[in-house]
Design a protein around this motif. Structure first.
Motif, PDB file in Angstrom:
ATOM      1  N   LEU A 289       0.827  -1.204   0.000  1.00  0.00           N
ATOM      2  CA  LEU A 289       0.000   0.000   0.000  1.00  0.00           C
ATOM      3  C   LEU A 289       0.866   1.259   0.000  1.00  0.00           C
ATOM      4  O   LEU A 289       0.580   2.224  -0.718  1.00  0.00           O
ATOM      5  CB  LEU A 289      -0.931  -0.006   1.208  1.00  0.00           C
ATOM      6  N   ALA A 290       1.936   1.262   0.789  1.00  0.00           N
ATOM      7  CA  ALA A 290       2.836   2.418   0.834  1.00  0.00           C
ATOM      8  C   ALA A 290       3.460   2.665  -0.528  1.00  0.00           C
ATOM      9  O   ALA A 290       3.594   3.822  -0.966  1.00  0.00           O
ATOM     10  CB  ALA A 290       3.915   2.193   1.890  1.00  0.00           C
ATOM     11  N   ALA A 291       3.851   1.601  -1.219  1.00  0.00           N
ATOM     12  CA  ALA A 291       4.440   1.743  -2.548  1.00  0.00           C
ATOM     13  C   ALA A 291       3.424   2.320  -3.530  1.00  0.00           C
ATOM     14  O   ALA A 291       3.766   3.172  -4.370  1.00  0.00           O
ATOM     15  CB  ALA A 291       4.953   0.390  -3.043  1.00  0.00           C
ATOM     16  N   PHE A 292       2.186   1.872  -3.409  1.00  0.00           N
ATOM     17  CA  PHE A 292       1.131   2.401  -4.293  1.00  0.00           C
ATOM     18  C   PHE A 292       0.936   3.899  -4.062  1.00  0.00           C
ATOM     19  O   PHE A 292       0.847   4.682  -5.021  1.00  0.00           O
ATOM     20  CB  PHE A 292      -0.174   1.653  -4.053  1.00  0.00           C
ATOM     21  N   LEU A 293       0.857   4.318  -2.813  1.00  0.00           N
ATOM     22  CA  LEU A 293       0.636   5.727  -2.496  1.00  0.00           C
ATOM     23  C   LEU A 293       1.824   6.578  -2.944  1.00  0.00           C
ATOM     24  O   LEU A 293       1.651   7.713  -3.413  1.00  0.00           O
ATOM     25  CB  LEU A 293       0.401   5.894  -1.000  1.00  0.00           C
ATOM     26  N   ASP A 294       3.036   6.037  -2.810  1.00  0.00           N
ATOM     27  CA  ASP A 294       4.219   6.765  -3.266  1.00  0.00           C
ATOM     28  C   ASP A 294       4.178   6.958  -4.780  1.00  0.00           C
ATOM     29  O   ASP A 294       4.488   8.040  -5.284  1.00  0.00           O
ATOM     30  CB  ASP A 294       5.482   6.004  -2.857  1.00  0.00           C
ATOM     31  N   ASP A 295       3.782   5.930  -5.503  1.00  0.00           N
ATOM     32  CA  ASP A 295       3.661   6.037  -6.960  1.00  0.00           C
ATOM     33  C   ASP A 295       2.584   7.046  -7.339  1.00  0.00           C
ATOM     34  O   ASP A 295       2.750   7.835  -8.285  1.00  0.00           O
ATOM     35  CB  ASP A 295       3.324   4.663  -7.545  1.00  0.00           C
ATOM     36  N   LEU A 296       1.490   7.046  -6.588  1.00  0.00           N
ATOM     37  CA  LEU A 296       0.422   8.009  -6.845  1.00  0.00           C
ATOM     38  C   LEU A 296       0.923   9.437  -6.678  1.00  0.00           C
ATOM     39  O   LEU A 296       0.666  10.310  -7.517  1.00  0.00           O
ATOM     40  CB  LEU A 296      -0.736   7.733  -5.886  1.00  0.00           C
ATOM     41  N   ALA A 297       1.680   9.681  -5.604  1.00  0.00           N
ATOM     42  CA  ALA A 297       2.149  11.036  -5.292  1.00  0.00           C
ATOM     43  C   ALA A 297       3.257  11.513  -6.215  1.00  0.00           C
ATOM     44  O   ALA A 297       3.308  12.699  -6.570  1.00  0.00           O
ATOM     45  CB  ALA A 297       2.624  11.087  -3.835  1.00  0.00           C
ATOM     46  N   THR A 298       4.143  10.610  -6.596  1.00  0.00           N
ATOM     47  CA  THR A 298       5.337  11.039  -7.338  1.00  0.00           C
ATOM     48  C   THR A 298       5.235  10.849  -8.844  1.00  0.00           C
ATOM     49  O   THR A 298       5.989  11.485  -9.600  1.00  0.00           O
ATOM     50  CB  THR A 298       6.574  10.270  -6.834  1.00  0.00           C
ATOM     51  N   VAL A 299       4.323   9.994  -9.296  1.00  0.00           N
ATOM     52  CA  VAL A 299       4.229   9.713 -10.729  1.00  0.00           C
ATOM     53  C   VAL A 299       2.852  10.072 -11.285  1.00  0.00           C
ATOM     54  O   VAL A 299       2.734  10.895 -12.199  1.00  0.00           O
ATOM     55  CB  VAL A 299       4.541   8.222 -11.017  1.00  0.00           C
ATOM     56  N   ARG A 300       1.816   9.484 -10.730  1.00  0.00           N
ATOM     57  CA  ARG A 300       0.493   9.614 -11.345  1.00  0.00           C
ATOM     58  C   ARG A 300      -0.092  11.016 -11.203  1.00  0.00           C
ATOM     59  O   ARG A 300      -0.642  11.562 -12.161  1.00  0.00           O
ATOM     60  CB  ARG A 300      -0.467   8.575 -10.757  1.00  0.00           C
ATOM     61  N   VAL A 301      -0.011  11.588 -10.003  1.00  0.00           N
ATOM     62  CA  VAL A 301      -0.566  12.929  -9.812  1.00  0.00           C
ATOM     63  C   VAL A 301       0.163  13.959 -10.667  1.00  0.00           C
ATOM     64  O   VAL A 301      -0.481  14.747 -11.388  1.00  0.00           O
ATOM     65  CB  VAL A 301      -0.559  13.320  -8.322  1.00  0.00           C
TER      66      VAL A 301
END
Length: 319
Positions: A289-301
């Protein structure tokens, strides 16, 4: 290793928490009446009663406001489906049954007042709106939970995790919709709805937090599943993708708001990344879950915002 609790066992263990949450909700909730939020003086007959049918020039709403209001209303219209899901995954007895009934009754006000406002003010085409309602409600909504998931508690845990995030997302959407409507009456109405959604979120967030304390590994698995696969309940409605893109482009509900105003505050409230009660299974899920949120914050957003800014720049250039 302790066994997983079944859904029936989880509901029984959390019954006292649910009772406390229901009592708190009833003490905090404010009764209100949909008819008080509709400008009835703006109403007039349609052609079937000798008046004039709708045409686009009658609407005072911008395209963004129309998209947001229709999306909000059609989401609320599908309440029977959500009631069925909650009733099946919670219980119709005791505090759970009291909550399901109260929540359903409060949510019904939202569709009543939104539809009355849009029809009376002629904000959108009422014929198209009714056709979309029929399509969306006929399709319904289903979590897709299997009998095995219901038996082992996953269905309840996924449901309560989902609505913890979804009710907050809906609150954010209603508040931002009030801004793009540029109408003080709509603003008052949508702020009232948003206040309801906030109290609903508090109920579900508290219950899900108690589930984390009771069955940490089972609960974090449900939370992880919901966060990584989250969709708003109106995802299957007509024109949802088009309206969703329009709303995201103009700040009604976008990916950064989803992360910073919905996911992160709820996860912080649960102290999810500081807890020390997960077993190896729960720790593995939390890392994912932490990896997913990090990807969301740094890549997807950032990627979404770059695409949005380019699209808005093209629109301004055309104008």
């Amino acid at each position: 290793m302790a066994r997983d609790l079944t859904q029936r066992e989880i509901l029984g263990e959390l019954e006292a928490v649910a009772a406390t949450c229901v009592n708190r909700h009833l003490a905090m909730a404010k009764d209100w009446h949909p008819h008080d939020y509709v400008p009835w003086d703006d109403g007039r007959n349609f052609a079937a009663l000798g008046g004039r049918d709708w045409d686009p020039e009658q609407s005072r709403l911008s395209p963004v406001a129309k998209a947001a209001m229709v999306t909000n209303l059609l989401t609320e219209d599908n309440l029977p489906s959500y009631h069925r899901e909650i009733a099946e995954n919670f219980s119709r007895d005791g505090a759970w049954g009291t909550w399901v009934g109260r929540w359903t009754a409060e949510e019904a006000r939202h569709s009543i007042v939104l539809r009355d406002y849009l029809v009376v003010t002629r904000g959108v085409d009422p014929v198209a709106l009714e056709q979309a309602r029929m399509t969306h409600m006929t399709s319904g909504f289903s979590s897709g939970a299997s009998g095995a998931q219901i038996a082992d508690g996953a269905a309840f845990l996924c449901s309560v995790a989902y609505v913890s995030f979804q009710e907050l997302a809906t609150r954010v959407t209603h508040r931002n919709t009030s801004r793009v409507c540029a109408d003080p009456i709509a603003d008052r109405m949508l702020q009232r709805i948003a206040a309801d959604e906030n109290l609903h979120m508090i109920f579900y967030r508290t219950v899900c937090g108690a589930a984390l304390d009771l069955v940490p590994d089972q609960a974090v698995e449900a939370i992880d599943t919901i966060v990584r696969n989250f969709q708003m309940p109106g995802a299957g409605m007509p024109e949802f993708r088009r309206n969703g893109v329009l709303m995201a482009k103009h700040g009604v509900y976008d990916l950064r708001q989803h992360l910073e105003d919905v996911l992160q505050p709820v996860l912080r409230q649960w102290n999810l990344f500081e807890r020390t009660d997960f077993g190896p299974r729960g720790e593995q899920v939390r890392e994912r879950l932490a990896a997913f949120l990090d990807d969301l914050a740094t890549v997807r957003v950032p990627r979404f915002e770059e695409q949005r800014d380019r699209a808005l720049a093209r629109e301004r250039a055309r104008v």
